[in-house]
Design an enzyme around this catalytic site. Structure first.
Site, mmCIF file in Angstrom:
data_model
loop_
_atom_site.group_PDB
_atom_site.id
_atom_site.type_symbol
_atom_site.label_atom_id
_atom_site.label_comp_id
_atom_site.label_asym_id
_atom_site.label_seq_id
_atom_site.Cartn_x
_atom_site.Cartn_y
_atom_site.Cartn_z
ATOM 1 N N TYR A 133 37.447 30.441 20.223
ATOM 2 C CA TYR A 133 37.138 29.505 19.152
ATOM 3 C C TYR A 133 38.170 29.541 18.033
ATOM 4 C CZ TYR A 133 32.893 29.706 21.871
ATOM 5 O OH TYR A 133 32.009 29.687 22.907
ATOM 6 N N VAL B 274 30.976 29.442 31.402
ATOM 7 C CA VAL B 274 31.726 29.228 32.644
ATOM 8 C C VAL B 274 31.285 30.295 33.640
ATOM 9 C CG1 VAL B 274 34.018 29.213 33.726
ATOM 10 C CG2 VAL B 274 33.716 28.209 31.456
#
Length: 146
Positions: free
Chosen positions: A127, A86
């Site tokens: 994650y 990002v």
């Protein structure tokens, strides 16, 4: 090859985020890797690699690609989540999580029972929210760069 194409608009404040379920252009891929500090890739390599992806998603704001993620592998038993990035100007707004939600939705449909899903975790906290665990000490990740 892209298996799905879907466009959704998410409103976050006054900014409209468009989620497109396909890999970004090779140019955007190379640019995002560079500005996010990921290992640089050549444009020629990106043009060859991206069409071979099992799945990809990218985020567009005001016509600019600001985030991406993709899955590579054999499409049944082995999947690798790669290139989750990002733009630094948009980090901290939950957009990495949005990309991972799309990745996990794809994997819920595509991965066969006992499939092995791997990734290199530069931001482990992201994650872990999706159920990923460190493989050590049972096994250690390895790599080689050509």
């Amino acid at each position: 090859m892209c298996l799905f194409f879907l466009s959704r608009k998410l409103v976050k404040g006054a900014i409209v985020h468009k989620i497109i379920e396909q890999v970004p252009s090779a140019e955007d891929f190379v640019r995002l890797r560079k500005i996010t500090g990921l290992t640089p890739r050549s444009l020629a390599a990106a043009k060859k690699a991206l069409p071979n992806s099992l799945y990809g998603a990218h985020i567009v704001i005001e016509g600019n690609t600001i985030g991406m993620a993709r899955v590579v592998g054999d499409g049944a038993l082995n999947f690798d989540i790669v290139d989750v990035a990002v733009d630094p100007k948009y980090q901290g707004q939950g957009l990495g999580r949005v990309l991972m939600q799309h990745i996990m939705s794809y994997l819920d449909k595509a991965a066969m029972p006992t499939a092995y899903i791997t990734l290199m975790a530069d931001v482990p906290e992201l994650y872990q929210k999706f159920g990923f665990k460190f493989s050590s000490p049972e096994s250690e990740g390895m790599y080689i760069v050509k």
